[in-house]
Design an enzyme around this catalytic site. Structure first.
Site, PDB file in Angstrom:
ATOM      1  N   ARG A 116       0.857  -1.185   0.000  1.00  0.00           N
ATOM      2  CA  ARG A 116       0.000   0.000   0.000  1.00  0.00           C
ATOM      3  C   ARG A 116       0.892   1.233   0.000  1.00  0.00           C
ATOM      4  NH1 ARG A 116      -2.777   2.840   4.841  1.00  0.00           N
ATOM      5  NH2 ARG A 116      -3.861   4.450   3.663  1.00  0.00           N
ATOM      6  N   HIS A 160      -3.041  10.935   1.156  1.00  0.00           N
ATOM      7  CA  HIS A 160      -2.383  10.698   2.443  1.00  0.00           C
ATOM      8  C   HIS A 160      -1.810  12.039   2.909  1.00  0.00           C
ATOM      9  CE1 HIS A 160      -0.867   7.168   4.992  1.00  0.00           C
ATOM     10  NE2 HIS A 160      -0.494   8.252   5.645  1.00  0.00           N
ATOM     11  N   GLU A 206      -7.103   8.280   6.889  1.00  0.00           N
ATOM     12  CA  GLU A 206      -7.235   8.843   8.241  1.00  0.00           C
ATOM     13  C   GLU A 206      -7.834  10.245   8.260  1.00  0.00           C
ATOM     14  OE1 GLU A 206      -4.109   8.343  11.064  1.00  0.00           O
ATOM     15  OE2 GLU A 206      -4.188   6.162  10.895  1.00  0.00           O
ATOM     16  N   ASN A 334      -7.276   1.521   9.994  1.00  0.00           N
ATOM     17  CA  ASN A 334      -5.935   1.676  10.567  1.00  0.00           C
ATOM     18  C   ASN A 334      -6.082   1.466  12.073  1.00  0.00           C
ATOM     19  OD1 ASN A 334      -5.311   2.456   7.983  1.00  0.00           O
ATOM     20  ND2 ASN A 334      -4.549   4.487   8.519  1.00  0.00           N
ATOM     21  N   TYR A 336      -4.138   0.853  15.693  1.00  0.00           N
ATOM     22  CA  TYR A 336      -2.894   0.866  16.469  1.00  0.00           C
ATOM     23  C   TYR A 336      -3.142   0.641  17.962  1.00  0.00           C
ATOM     24  CZ  TYR A 336      -0.358   2.742  12.436  1.00  0.00           C
ATOM     25  OH  TYR A 336       0.215   2.905  11.202  1.00  0.00           O
ATOM     26  N   GLU A 395      -3.528  -0.343   8.158  1.00  0.00           N
ATOM     27  CA  GLU A 395      -2.280  -0.062   8.884  1.00  0.00           C
ATOM     28  C   GLU A 395      -2.328  -0.700  10.263  1.00  0.00           C
ATOM     29  OE1 GLU A 395      -0.996   4.018   9.301  1.00  0.00           O
ATOM     30  OE2 GLU A 395      -1.620   4.491   7.257  1.00  0.00           O
TER      31      GLU A 395
HETATM   32  C1  NOJ Z   1      -1.135   6.627  10.556  1.00  0.00           C
HETATM   33  C2  NOJ Z   1      -0.724   7.376   9.334  1.00  0.00           C
HETATM   34  O1  NOJ Z   1      -1.549   7.017   8.270  1.00  0.00           O
HETATM   35  C3  NOJ Z   1       0.744   7.194   8.962  1.00  0.00           C
HETATM   36  O2  NOJ Z   1       1.061   8.157   8.027  1.00  0.00           O
HETATM   37  C4  NOJ Z   1       1.586   7.285  10.220  1.00  0.00           C
HETATM   38  O3  NOJ Z   1       2.943   7.284   9.934  1.00  0.00           O
HETATM   39  C5  NOJ Z   1       1.216   6.138  11.126  1.00  0.00           C
HETATM   40  N1  NOJ Z   1      -0.162   6.276  11.515  1.00  0.00           N
HETATM   41  C6  NOJ Z   1       2.047   6.064  12.409  1.00  0.00           C
HETATM   42  O4  NOJ Z   1       1.781   7.161  13.195  1.00  0.00           O
END
Ligand code: NOJ
Length: 490
Positions: A116, A160, A206, A334, A336, A395
């Site tokens: 991606r 992005h 995002e 995404n 995390y 992500e």
């Molecule tokens: C989300 C973002 O899409 C990406 O650009 C960023 O580097 C990562 N999170 C880590 O923070």
């Protein structure tokens, strides 16, 4: 050196004997160490699961003045004193623009089948609108050919965060629906030229982050601090831009081109797994994501969202809601960190968000709290709330200290710990039928981490930004193993 020690000595040094632990591999009940293949049999992902890695244009490309590229709001922002932690910018970054062949090789060495990446809008339309740069897509043509020649499937992201600066200057960027329409023109133009080779296109990456950080708190480009009503209008224009882009891709791309957003969904989880709390987490998922994923899927903002916004609610027409909710093919999430641990509540809207204790563990950036079950609950709840059938984890990954050891290696055991636990929870989701079809690890290599500059490293490959040398970290071997076995737990 190691040879000098007996096994007993070693066990003692490592503290195993004191704890009564065996320093030998676990045995199965019949006394035999289980063969590797059996140990992983129950932790497999569905066949055809898409394993990939991810990057974005501004974070890796460099070459900001080449081949007619225009300026983006991130060029401006990063060059504004005081905005980036380490005072850097991404003028050169990973020099990927010139080193893409080497970088494709890095992907291939992982055994990853998908990649991606994002396309820089200011390369294609330096002014944001108007005449396309004749050389604007040449680099991506070369990159796509290289990926395909190496058996790697490209997934492209259109936005992005690198908005052409002239759009910011002329109409206030996403403050105006002119930008939504310009984005659709760009999307249609790109789809027409790349959809012979790119079958999956992410529209916006995002929205939740760049709207709040960039237009609300002023800590991302373009650095504005708008009041709530204007901020909600920005969010609405981004959703509109997404919907118009979906329509433009349908109109100009090859039939069968698949499209969807990649969103940092507000991650809601039950604090404790009870039916009432799970229901509460469903309600929270719907309400707290109404401003983007919700309106895309439901074609309306929830009553709760509009009530909460009150006088600051976005202004919209029924026609716009229809465009925003144009049918999509997949959702990219995404994921995390856990954001909202919730429990059931008798009070409307039916959930209560618990505060995080100060001691909640996190990785090397404080926002990246460790909650492996996030990647189980969030796709599961999203699939239930909006009846989804195709989800990509667009992500997931972590930054780590990544010190170079004396032998030149990076033993990023903390990243491996993070990935191992998240992937086990993702496998739990797919084994229960949650429709996650693929996973993109952020990131292929260390890169420009926005406001942190190059200080925070998320890569599977370490990058020396002076020499541009890429070195695989231990986590690259870990991920190669996961991909080769199509299983968590490696
Ligand atoms: C989300 C973002 O899409 C990406 O650009 C960023 O580097 C990562 N999170 C880590 O923070």
């Amino acid at each position: 050196m190691f040879d000098k020690f007996s096994r007993r000595h070693f066990a003692k040094l490592a503290g195993f004997s004191a704890l009564g632990m065996a320093a030998t591999p676990a045995k199965s009940e019949d006394g035999d160490a289980k063969p590797v293949s059996d140990r992983h049999a129950s932790s497999s992902f569905p066949s055809g699961f898409v394993w990939g890695t991810a990057t974005s244009a501004y974070q890796i490309e460099g070459a900001v003045d080449e081949d007619g590229r225009g300026r983006s709001i991130w060029d401006t922002f990063a060059h504004t004193p005081g905005k980036i932690g380490d005072h850097s910018n991404a003028d050169r970054a990973n020099d990927h623009y010139h080193r893409y062949k080497e970088d494709v090789r890095l992907i291939k060495e992982l055994g990853a089948k998908a990649y991606r990446f994002s396309i820089a809008w200011p390369r294609v339309f330096p002014e944001g609108t108007g005449a396309a740069n004749p050389k604007g897509l040449d680099f991506y043509d070369r990159l796509l050919d290289e990926l395909l020649a190496n058996g790697i499937e490209p997934f492209a992201t259109l936005y992005h965060w690198d908005l052409p600066q002239p759009l910011q200057d002329r109409v206030g960027g996403w403050q105006s629906s002119d930008t939504s329409r310009a984005f659709a023109d760009y999307a249609g133009y790109v789809a027409e030229r790349i959809s012979d080779r790119v079958k999956n296109i992410f529209t916006v990456n995002e929205a939740g982050r760049f709207v709040n950080f960039g237009y609300g708190w002023g800590i991302d480009a373009p650095g504005l601090k708008l009041p709530p009503a204007e901020l909600n209008q920005v969010r609405h224009h981004v959703a509109l831009g997404h919907g118009l882009a979906v329509q433009a891709i349908r109109a100009h791309g090859r039939p069968g081109t698949k499209v969807g957003p990649a969103e940092n969904i507000a991650a809601c989880l039950p604090a404790i797994d009870t039916p009432a709390n799970v229901r509460a987490a469903e309600i929270a998922t719907r309400e707290l994501n109404s401003g983007f994923l919700g309106v895309i899927h439901e074609g309306k903002y929830t009553d709760g969202f509009l009530e909460y916004a009150g006088a600051a609610a976005p202004k919209f027409t029924a026609g716009e809601l229809k465009i925003i909710s144009s049918p999509i093919d997949f959702v990219g999430l995404n994921i995390y960190a856990p954001q909202y641990y919730v429990v059931a509540s008798d009070r409307a809207p039916g959930f209560k968000v618990l505060p995080f204790p100060a001691s909640f563990p996190h990785m090397s950036v404080d926002w990246l709290r460790i909650g492996p079950e996030t990647i189980y609950w969030v796709p599961r709840l999203a699939a239930k709330v909006w009846n989804l059938d195709t989800i990509y984890i667009s992500e997931n990954g972590t930054s780590a200290a990544d010190a170079l050891a004396a032998d030149g290696s990076v033993y990023d055991l903390d990243r491996i710990m993070y990935l191992r636990n998240y992937l086990a929870q993702l496998q739990r989701a797919t084994s229960e039928g949650v429709p996650v079809r693929g996973y993109f690890l952020w990131s292929l290599m260390d890169n420009f981490e926005w406001i942190y500059g190059f200080e925070k490293r998320f890569g599977l490959y370490r990058v020396d930004f002076d020499t541009q040398v890429r070195t695989p970290k231990l986590s690259a071997s870990f991920y190669r193993n996961v991909i080769a076995r199509n299983a968590a737990g490696a």
